[in-house]
Design a protein around this motif. Structure first.
Motif, PDB file in Angstrom:
ATOM      1  N   ILE A  25      -6.606  -1.712 -10.735  1.00  0.00           N
ATOM      2  CA  ILE A  25      -6.745  -2.688 -11.711  1.00  0.00           C
ATOM      3  C   ILE A  25      -5.162  -3.045 -12.093  1.00  0.00           C
ATOM      4  N   TRP A  26      -4.405  -2.329 -12.146  1.00  0.00           N
ATOM      5  CA  TRP A  26      -3.009  -2.316 -12.385  1.00  0.00           C
ATOM      6  C   TRP A  26      -1.133  -2.446 -11.202  1.00  0.00           C
ATOM      7  N   GLU A  27      -2.354  -2.513 -10.570  1.00  0.00           N
ATOM      8  CA  GLU A  27      -1.706  -3.912  -9.282  1.00  0.00           C
ATOM      9  C   GLU A  27      -1.715  -4.958  -9.922  1.00  0.00           C
ATOM     10  N   LYS A  28      -3.366  -5.269 -10.218  1.00  0.00           N
ATOM     11  CA  LYS A  28      -3.139  -6.353 -10.565  1.00  0.00           C
ATOM     12  C   LYS A  28      -2.094  -7.193 -11.019  1.00  0.00           C
ATOM     13  N   SER A  47       3.749  10.627  -5.833  1.00  0.00           N
ATOM     14  CA  SER A  47       4.916  12.031  -6.639  1.00  0.00           C
ATOM     15  C   SER A  47       4.547  12.038  -7.879  1.00  0.00           C
ATOM     16  N   GLN A  48       2.892  11.755  -8.070  1.00  0.00           N
ATOM     17  CA  GLN A  48       2.534  11.764  -9.458  1.00  0.00           C
ATOM     18  C   GLN A  48       2.961  10.877 -10.469  1.00  0.00           C
ATOM     19  N   LEU A  49       3.709   9.693 -10.209  1.00  0.00           N
ATOM     20  CA  LEU A  49       4.532   8.819 -11.478  1.00  0.00           C
ATOM     21  C   LEU A  49       3.880   8.275 -11.859  1.00  0.00           C
ATOM     22  N   PRO A  50       3.839   7.970 -13.411  1.00  0.00           N
ATOM     23  CA  PRO A  50       3.148   6.867 -14.749  1.00  0.00           C
ATOM     24  C   PRO A  50       3.677   5.600 -13.858  1.00  0.00           C
ATOM     25  N   PHE A  51       2.482   4.952 -14.635  1.00  0.00           N
ATOM     26  CA  PHE A  51       2.551   3.652 -14.423  1.00  0.00           C
ATOM     27  C   PHE A  51       3.861   2.414 -15.125  1.00  0.00           C
ATOM     28  N   SER A  52       4.253   3.366 -16.104  1.00  0.00           N
ATOM     29  CA  SER A  52       5.728   2.619 -16.674  1.00  0.00           C
ATOM     30  C   SER A  52       6.473   2.639 -16.147  1.00  0.00           C
ATOM     31  N   ARG A  80      -6.014  11.991  -0.483  1.00  0.00           N
ATOM     32  CA  ARG A  80      -6.674  10.721  -0.556  1.00  0.00           C
ATOM     33  C   ARG A  80      -5.465  10.304   0.877  1.00  0.00           C
ATOM     34  N   ASP A  81      -5.944   8.885   1.070  1.00  0.00           N
ATOM     35  CA  ASP A  81      -5.455   8.572   2.538  1.00  0.00           C
ATOM     36  C   ASP A  81      -4.683   6.840   1.698  1.00  0.00           C
ATOM     37  N   LEU A  82      -3.987   5.891   2.940  1.00  0.00           N
ATOM     38  CA  LEU A  82      -3.233   4.734   2.447  1.00  0.00           C
ATOM     39  C   LEU A  82      -4.382   4.320   2.047  1.00  0.00           C
ATOM     40  N   ALA A  83      -5.594   4.097   2.406  1.00  0.00           N
ATOM     41  CA  ALA A  83      -6.279   3.091   1.825  1.00  0.00           C
ATOM     42  C   ALA A  83      -7.846   3.810   0.813  1.00  0.00           C
ATOM     43  N   ALA A  84      -7.133   3.412   0.399  1.00  0.00           N
ATOM     44  CA  ALA A  84      -8.650   3.689  -1.266  1.00  0.00           C
ATOM     45  C   ALA A  84      -9.472   3.161  -2.080  1.00  0.00           C
ATOM     46  N   PRO A  85     -10.359   2.771  -2.038  1.00  0.00           N
ATOM     47  CA  PRO A  85     -10.758   1.592  -1.845  1.00  0.00           C
ATOM     48  C   PRO A  85     -12.036   1.909  -3.389  1.00  0.00           C
ATOM     49  N   PRO A  86     -12.123   1.602  -4.074  1.00  0.00           N
ATOM     50  CA  PRO A  86     -12.820   2.570  -5.670  1.00  0.00           C
ATOM     51  C   PRO A  86     -14.094   2.407  -5.851  1.00  0.00           C
ATOM     52  N   LYS A 117       1.041  -0.938  -0.368  1.00  0.00           N
ATOM     53  CA  LYS A 117       0.058  -0.251  -0.095  1.00  0.00           C
ATOM     54  C   LYS A 117       0.816   1.266   0.364  1.00  0.00           C
ATOM     55  N   MET A 118       2.146   1.570   0.788  1.00  0.00           N
ATOM     56  CA  MET A 118       2.746   2.744   0.530  1.00  0.00           C
ATOM     57  C   MET A 118       3.069   2.432  -0.364  1.00  0.00           C
ATOM     58  N   ARG A 119       4.200   1.805  -1.283  1.00  0.00           N
ATOM     59  CA  ARG A 119       4.060   1.667  -2.744  1.00  0.00           C
ATOM     60  C   ARG A 119       3.014   2.280  -3.334  1.00  0.00           C
ATOM     61  N   GLU A 120       2.031   1.739  -3.288  1.00  0.00           N
ATOM     62  CA  GLU A 120       1.034   2.835  -4.545  1.00  0.00           C
ATOM     63  C   GLU A 120       1.181   3.625  -4.401  1.00  0.00           C
ATOM     64  N   PHE A 121       1.019   4.763  -2.629  1.00  0.00           N
ATOM     65  CA  PHE A 121       0.730   5.560  -2.468  1.00  0.00           C
ATOM     66  C   PHE A 121       1.580   6.823  -2.625  1.00  0.00           C
ATOM     67  N   TYR A 122       3.001   6.397  -2.704  1.00  0.00           N
ATOM     68  CA  TYR A 122       4.004   7.367  -3.178  1.00  0.00           C
ATOM     69  C   TYR A 122       3.998   6.922  -4.377  1.00  0.00           C
TER      70      TYR A 122
END
Length: 343
Positions: free
Chosen positions: A163-166, A40-45, A138-144, A31-36
């Motif tokens: 979806i990208w994480e999956k 940081s507004q980094l693209p998925f790629s 947003r916080d660490l929890a981000a339910p769709p 979760k922290m990795r995704e939150f970072y």
């Protein structure tokens, strides 16, 4: 709007400081990795640098140590103060700015907040729907998806990230499973961005149908259900209660709609995200999915809906009866009830 976003983000930080320790280490780091990436507004790629994440993680945990005893604050919007859980009143102020806000409670009673750009609002007889795009706080929890009273929030950016994480997770496990079947319906290998957008568009409807089911379940279970959840924190009983309500919602709304639509990709993805608790207490549902895979016939699914919805509503009513009798000491009896009544 920057000032409003900063106020909401501060409440997000306070909530995270107080509740982040509830996650297992593995889930916490993911979760922290995704939150970072979001912050940081980094693209998925873009590949994440572990050293950068480590430095950010140290700073964030330092911030949490400073604020973990601070109370949540009211929001000042257009010179008027609002309690941070007064979502309806706050949204009346924010809609003119094309923004949408939510303040509610998630697993373990954790306060969950977000502020996003408003893409769409739709009023129905039973509920009001907000669909948000880019998220500004947003916080660490981000339910769709979330349902609060008669309001449904669909967080499109959070769904897209989920979806990208999956998709990334699918690279770790090469065996065929519901996730691999769902992703195979889209061209992630050759057109990842297009595939992500198309899958997100499709899954918005799945999330919506689940939240509509949550509202229907809420009408059946009444206000005391939420009181029970708040008073059963940090227990298997709370996780079971949430799973039971999810089962009711999905028997009333989600799965009937998915099967009527007959979109294999969405059915696969639904089962890819079925929680371990739900699989444990409702083994008949994954079994019906396996039968559908082999036979290509949804008859077994559809025959299940009426029986299963009645079963889980009955279980929920018995759980409420136990809670009314035993209060915050009801968790052991609730766990015994569910463990003796798998379906």
């Amino acid at each position: 709007m920057k000032t409003i976003a900063q106020q909401i983000q501060q409440n997000c930080h306070i909530s995270d400081a107080q509740y982040a320790g509830n996650y297992t280490l593995c889930i916490y780091l993911l979760k922290m990795r995704e939150f970072y990436r979001w912050e940081s507004q980094l693209p998925f790629s873009q590949k994440l640098d572990n050293n950068d994440i480590g430095d950010w993680l140290t700073q964030r945990e330092g911030l949490w140590d400073e604020i973990d005893e601070q109370p949540l604050t009211n929001l000042l919007i257009d010179n008027e103060k609002f309690n941070c859980f007064e979502s309806d009143k706050i949204n009346k102020q924010l809609e003119k700015h094309k923004l949408v806000y939510s303040g509610g409670y998630g697993l373990y009673g954790k306060p969950v907040f977000f502020l996003g750009e408003l893409l769409h609002k739709e009023a129905h007889d039973d509920y009001t729907l907000y669909i948000s795009g880019k998220e500004l706080a947003r916080d660490l929890a981000a339910p769709p998806g979330m349902a609060q009273d008669k309001t449904v929030y669909i967080r499109r950016e959070s769904l897209r990230r989920f979806i990208w994480e999956k998709f990334e997770e699918s690279h770790w496990h090469k065996q065929e499973n519901p996730l691999s079947r769902a992703l195979a319906c889209y061209d992630f290998n050759n057109q990842p961005e297009y595939a992500l957008e198309k899958m997100t568009d499709n899954e918005v409807n799945t999330v919506l149908q689940h939240e509509i089911g949550e509202i229907q379940a809420g009408k059946i279970l009444g206000d005391q259900w939420e009181e029970m959840l708040i008073n059963l924190p940090h227990s298997q009983a709370e996780i079971m209660a949430r799973a039971v309500r999810d089962n009711i919602a999905d028997m009333l709304s989600t799965l009937p709609k998915l099967l009527d639509k007959n979109e294999a990709a969405q059915i696969h993805f639904y089962f890819a995200n079925m929680s371990a608790m739900r699989k444990m207490i409702f083994p008949g549902l994954p079994d019906a999915y396996k039968s559908w895979l082999v036979k290509g016939d949804s008859k077994e699914f559809k025959n299940m809906f009426s029986v299963a919805s009645s079963h889980w509503i009955n279980m929920a009513e018995q759980m409420l009866g136990i809670y009314k009798q035993h209060g915050d000491k009801a968790h052991t009896k609730i766990e015994t009830l569910i463990n003796n009544n798998y379906l």
